[in-house]
Structure formats: C-alpha cells, structure tokens
Write an enzyme that holds these catalytic residues in place. Structure first.
Site, PDB file in Angstrom:
ATOM      1  N   ASP A   1      -0.309  -5.839  -4.280  1.00 24.14           N
ATOM      2  CA  ASP A   1      -1.068  -6.177  -3.075  1.00 24.14           C
ATOM      3  C   ASP A   1      -1.220  -4.955  -2.175  1.00 24.14           C
ATOM      4  OD1 ASP A   1      -2.325  -7.432  -0.972  1.00 24.14           O
ATOM      5  OD2 ASP A   1      -0.508  -8.365  -0.194  1.00 24.14           O
TER       6      ASP A   1
ATOM      7  N   ASP B   1      -8.561  -4.408  -1.013  1.00 26.00           N
ATOM      8  CA  ASP B   1      -7.324  -5.176  -1.149  1.00 26.00           C
ATOM      9  C   ASP B   1      -7.160  -5.704  -2.570  1.00 26.00           C
ATOM     10  OD1 ASP B   1      -5.069  -6.690  -0.788  1.00 26.00           O
ATOM     11  OD2 ASP B   1      -6.053  -8.283   0.332  1.00 26.00           O
TER      12      ASP B   1
END
Length: 523
Positions: free
Chosen positions: A118, A328
């Site tokens: 992440d 992201d």
C-alpha cells in the site's frame, strides 16, 4: 563546529592582508575514545560505559563505526533490497480484495506474513496478539496453500516495544506514561476499515541483489504495528495477514531503509498483466523512463500526488481533463473526480462499438456484451503529464465470459467523490512504477516485470556483511538539509554514539587546516 568556522574566517582574513604579522592556525585532534571526548560526551549525554583501549570491544566499535560510514557513502547508492522470500508480488483477484501481496519475514526466529502493498499509507502492521483479526487458516481461503501467521512480540528475541517517549510515537497523547508502549490507530478510506494496536521494533529480513554474485541476507530494524484489532474490510478479505505501508512517512519501510543508509531513497513496484509482479527497495528505474514530479499538499509531501494534464480516450484528449491524482498501489481500481469521470465515460461511449448492458452485479457502470463472431473496438487510454510525458494504460478493461460465444467487458474506471483522482493498481499494470523520493518524481517504463534486475541498466555494489543486523538510523543520520523533499525523521531508540557526535566538528577543523595551508601556498 561554529568555533572552527569562526577561526577559519578570522585566519583567512589575516592571510589575505588583515594583518601584516604572520598568522598560523592549528587544530587539536580529539580521538572518539580519548579523555577529552569522554568529558564532552558525558557533559552532553550523561555517564556512559566506555570500552577499554585496545580491547576487543574497543576494536569492534572502531570497525563498526567505519563500516557504518562506508555503508552510508557507498552501499545506499548501489544496491537493491527485496523481501527475504523473494521480490515477487502475488495477486489473488477478488478473494483477497483485488490487492497485490508479498511474503515477508519478521522477528527472531523469523515468522512469515503475506502483506498487502500500500503506497497510500505508511505503517507496516500484522495481526498480533489478536483481539479481533481476520481468519488466518488456509482452509478459509481458496487461493492459499498454507496458513497465515499471527505475530507475538514476546516470542521474538529481537523485538522491543516502542515507548511513548520515542520521537516516532505520534499517539503519545493517549499514553499514561512515557515508558508505556506507543499505541497506534489507522483509519483507512474504506468504510469503517481500521487497524489498531501498539508499535514495536523488530527485524525485517531482506536480501540484496548483487551483479554477478549470490544474494546476501540483511536484517534491518523497522517499526511494526502489532495489530491487535482490525475492522471493516480487514475482516472481509482485504489484507488478512497485514499490510506494508510504502508511503513517504516516518515509519514506512522505504523511509527506514533509506535513513539507515541501506538503499537510495527510492523503490519500485512492477505489476504484470498475468497478476504477478516485483517490488524492489532502492530502485531508481532506468535512464529511458518517463517521469513527472510529486506535488506537495499543504506544503508537505505526505502522499504521492501528481498532476495529470489530460486523460485521453483513443485519440481524443479533452482540454479540460486535468486533475490531481494520488498514486496508490493499495487502491485496486482507478477513481476520477466526478467532472472528469463524466467526460471520460461520455467519450468512451462515443468510441466503443458494442452494446452496453445493465448488470447490477457488476461494480462498474459501463459494461458491454459482445459476440466472439462480431468485431468490436475498445478505445485505449493514456495519461498525459507535463513536458509531454505520456503514460499508456494497459489494463482499464475487465472481461469475462457470461454465456458461450459472448464476452462481457467493463470499463474499470470509477466515479470518485473527491476533487482529486486515485491512480490504482489497474492503471499501473504493465509498468515498472518508480517512487523516487530523493528527486521527488514518479517514474515509469513499460515492463514485463522480469527485467528489473537488467544488468545493462542497473549496477550494484556489494552489500554490508551477510547476516549483520542493521539498526535503526541514529539521530545524526536523520538530518536532512533539503526542505523541499520528503524528510522521514527516522530515529533510534538509543542515543547516537560518541563517534557520530564528535566526528563532524573534528572533520571540519581538519578541512579548515587544509584550506589555510592551500591559501599559504597560493599567496
């Protein structure tokens, strides 16, 4: 250090004519373990134990300090690191919430965890002394062939709590005392999704890639979230065995490794079209890659934001299709600001020559049913950045067979709720994405994710000695003079050594003496 600078300036003035009298300059050298050094160190930091001169401990400290300096100067500029079980990333589709994962090893003895990757958050956390965690049995998941793990800090000989007084403890206001374990709670964008627990320091097991040599093992001290309680998506299939935050914050793994001098302040993620991929810490990419700068938000680089000038559908690049976007890897699909989304899907509708269908089971609104016997066209997409940098999108469509002879394909771009967009994993597919935090740029190049270690474009130097545990960086190593770049303030839980405190002013005085000698020769 200031005294040396003043003496240097005064001496230069005298040599250049400030006085007709001959001027001399001298500087006393102080050894890091001398009596003078002990007096200075004790005055600054209190009484500490000192090694006996010429003892084994004395020599080990000297060699260790030299090794650290060499690692800071050379090692960080050349080597790539990756998790000890390999650089490969894994993708399990919808079962594990469309995220990409990798296996990592933590602690002594090491325990394996399958963590989601992440780039939109900072902390590495794993299920730990669980109060409320996702199921960890392999039988609960169709794609796993072994059980997931739960971390128990007390079973790791290299684990220690991060105290509330530590400068990396951002939740110290919730502490009852300075020596209590530092608590953490992270709330994510997904509804009611969070992880909470306390912070510990432990070893992350890594390997380094060396040109024409075998891989070497490294242990690096990192900050880990002991995730005692998860909620929301983390109980429903997303990151059941933990999550590795790759953001620019203080406690992220790339920040800690860079501040320890192990790598250049950069990393890459490569996601291929078969669902596999690679992750490398310290990777700066290839010279031919394209790039665009990261943008500060509110004056700080707390996330990876870029400016998209245009989102093109086919050959159509709408003049007013620019937007800010968060890059992201922890977001499965790509989200666009509402106004941009409406323009993009309208243009997509114009160019696609297929029948749109309404399917309530699909999360995407623009799906089409086509026959294998009829030709059809799917418009391509690309992102255009400043300086004519172009990012070709290879994976903006999801397709599946509904009935024999017919295929359904959907546009996997979603309507966001914010004024900024999110470039998710689907747009990253087919690229080697480089998060260069040293130069504050996002780089990309088309890749099959097997060529990251291409020796023709990347050169490596030997890593530190195999098996040597690497501590968290000292306060000396935290200092960053570049105010316009990411400055993750990584700290050590212990005070810096006397060598690191005394070394800089001594070197400055030596440099001053050299400059004065040179001036004497020239004049």
């Amino acid at each position: 250090m200031e005294k040396c600078a003043v003496v240097l300036a005064l001496s230069v003035w005298l040599l250049l004519g400030g006085s007709s009298a001959a001027a001399t300059f001298s500087s006393k050298l102080i050894h890091r373990f001398s009596d003078e050094a002990k007096v200075i160190w004790t005055a600054r930091n209190g009484v500490v134990s000192w090694p006996k001169r010429n003892s084994l401990e004395y020599l080990e400290l000297l060699i260790g300090n030299d090794w650290k300096r060499q690692r800071m100067k050379v090692g960080s500029k050349n080597q790539l690191l990756f998790p000890s079980q390999g650089s490969q990333t894994l993708f399990f589709g919808n079962e594990l919430d469309w995220l990409h994962y990798t296996w990592i090893d933590i602690g002594t003895p090491n325990v394996s965890f399958l963590v989601a990757l992440d780039a939109g958050s900072d902390l590495l956390w794993v299920p730990c002394d669980c109060i409320q965690c996702a199921p960890l049995s392999a039988s609960y998941y169709n794609s796993l062939d072994k059980d997931l793990s739960e971390y128990t800090p007390s079973l790791s000989s290299s684990s220690k709590n991060l105290s509330c007084s530590h400068q990396l403890c951002e939740s110290s206001s919730y502490c009852k005392g300075p020596n209590d374990p530092c608590p953490y709670i992270i709330e994510y964008d997904s509804a009611n999704t969070s992880s909470s627990g306390y912070l510990v320091e432990d070893k992350l097991h890594l390997k380094s890639f060396i040109d024409h040599a075998v891989e070497s093992s490294i242990q690096a001290s990192v900050i880990i979230g002991c995730g005692r309680k998860q909620s929301g998506g983390y109980l429903d299939g997303a990151a059941p065995d933990g999550l590795m935050g790759l953001g620019p914050g203080n406690v992220s793994i790339p920040s800690l490794l860079a501040k320890a001098g192990l790598i250049q302040n950069s990393f890459s993620i490569c996601l291929d079209e078969t669902g596999s991929g690679r992750i490398y810490f310290g990777d700066k990419g290839i010279p031919s890659q394209q790039s665009t700068p990261f943008l500060p938000i509110g004056g700080n680089y707390e996330t990876y934001f870029v400016r998209v000038e245009h989102l093109c559908v086919g050959n159509s690049c709408h003049n007013k299709s620019g937007f800010l976007a968060l890059v992201d890897s922890g977001t499965s699909f790509t989200y666009l600001p509402p106004e941009i989304y409406d323009k993009v899907v309208l243009e997509f509708e114009k160019q696609v020559n297929a029948r749109r269908i309404s399917n309530q089971e699909d999360p995407w609104k623009y799906c089409y049913n086509v026959s294998s016997e009829e030709p059809f066209k799917i418009p391509g997409m690309r992102l255009k950045f400043a300086m004519n940098q172009s990012f070709e999108v290879h994976n903006h469509i999801y397709s599946y067979t509904e009935t024999e002879g017919f295929t359904v394909f959907c546009l996997t771009v979603l309507r966001g709720e914010d004024e900024f967009g999110v470039i998710g994993q689907n747009f990253m597919t087919g690229h080697r994405i480089v998060f260069d935090r040293e130069n504050m740029t996002l780089g990309w190049s088309h890749s099959n994710c097997q060529d990251v270690s291409d020796k023709s474009s990347i050169h490596f130097a030997p890593p530190p000695s195999s098996g040597s545990p690497i501590p968290l960086p000292t306060n000396e190593q935290q200092h960053n003079n570049h105010t316009d770049a990411v400055a993750p303030a990584v700290a050590n839980s212990t005070k810096p050594s006397s060598a690191s405190q005394l070394q800089i002013p001594t070197l400055l005085c030596l440099f001053s003496s050299f400059i004065l000698l040179l001036l004497r020769v020239l004049l």
